[in-house]
Scaffold this motif. Structure first.
Motif, PDB file in Angstrom:
ATOM      1  N   LEU A  37      27.107  51.473   4.360  1.00  0.00           N
ATOM      2  CA  LEU A  37      26.567  52.793   4.006  1.00  0.00           C
ATOM      3  C   LEU A  37      27.111  53.884   4.918  1.00  0.00           C
ATOM      4  O   LEU A  37      27.320  55.008   4.481  1.00  0.00           O
ATOM      5  CB  LEU A  37      25.044  52.771   4.048  1.00  0.00           C
ATOM      6  CG  LEU A  37      24.388  51.927   2.963  1.00  0.00           C
ATOM      7  CD1 LEU A  37      22.885  51.909   3.140  1.00  0.00           C
ATOM      8  CD2 LEU A  37      24.760  52.429   1.589  1.00  0.00           C
ATOM      9  N   THR A  38      27.346  53.571   6.177  1.00  0.00           N
ATOM     10  CA  THR A  38      27.876  54.554   7.120  1.00  0.00           C
ATOM     11  C   THR A  38      29.240  55.045   6.666  1.00  0.00           C
ATOM     12  O   THR A  38      29.555  56.232   6.768  1.00  0.00           O
ATOM     13  CB  THR A  38      27.968  53.950   8.535  1.00  0.00           C
ATOM     14  OG1 THR A  38      26.667  53.549   8.932  1.00  0.00           O
ATOM     15  CG2 THR A  38      28.508  54.949   9.529  1.00  0.00           C
ATOM     16  N   LYS A  39      30.051  54.157   6.131  1.00  0.00           N
ATOM     17  CA  LYS A  39      31.382  54.530   5.640  1.00  0.00           C
ATOM     18  C   LYS A  39      31.283  55.523   4.478  1.00  0.00           C
ATOM     19  O   LYS A  39      32.123  56.388   4.333  1.00  0.00           O
ATOM     20  CB  LYS A  39      32.144  53.290   5.171  1.00  0.00           C
ATOM     21  CG  LYS A  39      32.525  52.353   6.290  1.00  0.00           C
ATOM     22  CD  LYS A  39      33.205  51.127   5.717  1.00  0.00           C
ATOM     23  CE  LYS A  39      33.492  50.095   6.779  1.00  0.00           C
ATOM     24  NZ  LYS A  39      34.053  48.865   6.213  1.00  0.00           N
ATOM     25  N   ILE A  40      30.243  55.387   3.670  1.00  0.00           N
ATOM     26  CA  ILE A  40      30.089  56.234   2.486  1.00  0.00           C
ATOM     27  C   ILE A  40      29.437  57.562   2.811  1.00  0.00           C
ATOM     28  O   ILE A  40      29.788  58.582   2.249  1.00  0.00           O
ATOM     29  CB  ILE A  40      29.255  55.499   1.405  1.00  0.00           C
ATOM     30  CG1 ILE A  40      29.997  54.251   0.938  1.00  0.00           C
ATOM     31  CG2 ILE A  40      28.937  56.399   0.227  1.00  0.00           C
ATOM     32  CD1 ILE A  40      31.356  54.501   0.345  1.00  0.00           C
ATOM     33  N   ASN A  68      27.718  46.472  -3.776  1.00  0.00           N
ATOM     34  CA  ASN A  68      28.948  45.698  -3.561  1.00  0.00           C
ATOM     35  C   ASN A  68      28.840  44.848  -2.301  1.00  0.00           C
ATOM     36  O   ASN A  68      29.232  43.682  -2.304  1.00  0.00           O
ATOM     37  CB  ASN A  68      30.183  46.612  -3.477  1.00  0.00           C
ATOM     38  CG  ASN A  68      30.600  47.143  -4.823  1.00  0.00           C
ATOM     39  OD1 ASN A  68      30.245  46.590  -5.858  1.00  0.00           O
ATOM     40  ND2 ASN A  68      31.350  48.226  -4.808  1.00  0.00           N
ATOM     41  N   GLU A  69      28.323  45.421  -1.214  1.00  0.00           N
ATOM     42  CA  GLU A  69      28.176  44.664   0.034  1.00  0.00           C
ATOM     43  C   GLU A  69      27.168  43.535  -0.148  1.00  0.00           C
ATOM     44  O   GLU A  69      27.374  42.430   0.360  1.00  0.00           O
ATOM     45  CB  GLU A  69      27.763  45.574   1.186  1.00  0.00           C
ATOM     46  CG  GLU A  69      27.763  44.890   2.531  1.00  0.00           C
ATOM     47  CD  GLU A  69      29.129  44.394   2.985  1.00  0.00           C
ATOM     48  OE1 GLU A  69      29.159  43.464   3.811  1.00  0.00           O
ATOM     49  OE2 GLU A  69      30.166  44.927   2.544  1.00  0.00           O
ATOM     50  N   CYS A  70      26.084  43.790  -0.877  1.00  0.00           N
ATOM     51  CA  CYS A  70      25.107  42.727  -1.155  1.00  0.00           C
ATOM     52  C   CYS A  70      25.781  41.563  -1.878  1.00  0.00           C
ATOM     53  O   CYS A  70      25.575  40.397  -1.528  1.00  0.00           O
ATOM     54  CB  CYS A  70      23.960  43.257  -2.021  1.00  0.00           C
ATOM     55  SG  CYS A  70      22.858  44.420  -1.208  1.00  0.00           S
ATOM     56  N   GLU A  71      26.596  41.871  -2.883  1.00  0.00           N
ATOM     57  CA  GLU A  71      27.271  40.823  -3.644  1.00  0.00           C
ATOM     58  C   GLU A  71      28.288  40.063  -2.791  1.00  0.00           C
ATOM     59  O   GLU A  71      28.434  38.846  -2.929  1.00  0.00           O
ATOM     60  CB  GLU A  71      27.920  41.416  -4.885  1.00  0.00           C
ATOM     61  CG  GLU A  71      26.894  41.828  -5.916  1.00  0.00           C
ATOM     62  CD  GLU A  71      27.495  42.418  -7.178  1.00  0.00           C
ATOM     63  OE1 GLU A  71      28.734  42.395  -7.336  1.00  0.00           O
ATOM     64  OE2 GLU A  71      26.714  42.899  -8.014  1.00  0.00           O
ATOM     65  N   ILE A  72      28.975  40.761  -1.893  1.00  0.00           N
ATOM     66  CA  ILE A  72      29.917  40.097  -0.986  1.00  0.00           C
ATOM     67  C   ILE A  72      29.162  39.136  -0.067  1.00  0.00           C
ATOM     68  O   ILE A  72      29.576  37.990   0.140  1.00  0.00           O
ATOM     69  CB  ILE A  72      30.715  41.141  -0.171  1.00  0.00           C
ATOM     70  CG1 ILE A  72      31.690  41.888  -1.082  1.00  0.00           C
ATOM     71  CG2 ILE A  72      31.452  40.479   0.984  1.00  0.00           C
ATOM     72  CD1 ILE A  72      32.309  43.127  -0.453  1.00  0.00           C
ATOM     73  N   ILE A  73      28.052  39.593   0.472  1.00  0.00           N
ATOM     74  CA  ILE A  73      27.227  38.755   1.356  1.00  0.00           C
ATOM     75  C   ILE A  73      26.748  37.514   0.615  1.00  0.00           C
ATOM     76  O   ILE A  73      26.850  36.395   1.120  1.00  0.00           O
ATOM     77  CB  ILE A  73      26.030  39.562   1.910  1.00  0.00           C
ATOM     78  CG1 ILE A  73      26.509  40.608   2.908  1.00  0.00           C
ATOM     79  CG2 ILE A  73      24.981  38.637   2.526  1.00  0.00           C
ATOM     80  CD1 ILE A  73      25.462  41.636   3.288  1.00  0.00           C
ATOM     81  N   VAL A  74      26.240  37.702  -0.597  1.00  0.00           N
ATOM     82  CA  VAL A  74      25.745  36.576  -1.394  1.00  0.00           C
ATOM     83  C   VAL A  74      26.881  35.600  -1.694  1.00  0.00           C
ATOM     84  O   VAL A  74      26.705  34.380  -1.592  1.00  0.00           O
ATOM     85  CB  VAL A  74      25.059  37.081  -2.688  1.00  0.00           C
ATOM     86  CG1 VAL A  74      24.817  35.951  -3.669  1.00  0.00           C
ATOM     87  CG2 VAL A  74      23.747  37.779  -2.346  1.00  0.00           C
ATOM     88  N   SER A  75      28.051  36.111  -2.015  1.00  0.00           N
ATOM     89  CA  SER A  75      29.206  35.241  -2.274  1.00  0.00           C
ATOM     90  C   SER A  75      29.543  34.406  -1.045  1.00  0.00           C
ATOM     91  O   SER A  75      29.824  33.207  -1.155  1.00  0.00           O
ATOM     92  CB  SER A  75      30.427  36.072  -2.672  1.00  0.00           C
ATOM     93  OG  SER A  75      30.218  36.701  -3.895  1.00  0.00           O
ATOM     94  N   GLU A  76      29.515  35.027   0.124  1.00  0.00           N
ATOM     95  CA  GLU A  76      29.807  34.301   1.366  1.00  0.00           C
ATOM     96  C   GLU A  76      28.755  33.230   1.638  1.00  0.00           C
ATOM     97  O   GLU A  76      29.086  32.120   2.073  1.00  0.00           O
ATOM     98  CB  GLU A  76      29.893  35.273   2.542  1.00  0.00           C
ATOM     99  CG  GLU A  76      31.112  36.174   2.482  1.00  0.00           C
ATOM    100  CD  GLU A  76      31.149  37.212   3.588  1.00  0.00           C
ATOM    101  OE1 GLU A  76      30.335  37.124   4.539  1.00  0.00           O
ATOM    102  OE2 GLU A  76      31.992  38.112   3.504  1.00  0.00           O
TER     103      GLU A  76
END
Length: 133
Positions: A37-40, A68-76
């Motif tokens: 979120l900081t990046k955005i 998107n970050e939530c989905e990346i975390i879940v994928s990992e």
């Protein structure tokens, strides 16, 4: 994602160790969401075309980055054996109230194992024990 958060590691942990792992996971996930979120939300990222439009665009971009970050975390976590399934997405008009949750489900469709609910400012991380497992 650190191997210490693998399903096998968590399942074989003592109660005290599991509590520590869940706290560590919560801290790591909250830091990753905050960083995304900081990046955005950097002021130079959004062109100011008017107050209402700017808030709308900012919230839209933050929601996309957050989910998107939530989905990346879940994928990992799924790579580590958790097999998390989506439970709920509450995309509230107020970005701060937008939540998304995933959990492991047993054959009866009951939550068991890791259960995660993401909010923009906090993450709830639980270990659920189902009576039928």
């Amino acid at each position: 994602m650190d191997e210490k958060f693998s399903l096998e590691q968590m399942k074989s942990s003592s109660f005290e160790n599991l509590q520590s792992l869940l706290r560590d996971l919560k801290v790591e996930l909250e830091a990753r969401i905050e960083l995304a979120l900081t990046k955005i939300t950097h002021p130079k990222f959004i062109k100011n075309t008017g107050a209402i439009d700017s808030v709308y665009v900012n919230d839209k971009l933050r929601r996309e980055a957050y989910l998107n970050e939530c989905e990346i975390i879940v994928s990992e976590l799924n790579v580590l054996g958790h097999n998390l399934q989506p439970l709920d997405l509450d995309s509230d008009i107020n970005f701060e109230n937008t939540s998304a949750s995933w959990a492991m489900l047993n054959n009866q469709g009951e939550a068991c194992g890791l259960d995660i609910e993401f909010f923009p400012k906090e993450v709830n991380v639980l270990w659920v024990v189902s009576p039928s497992t």
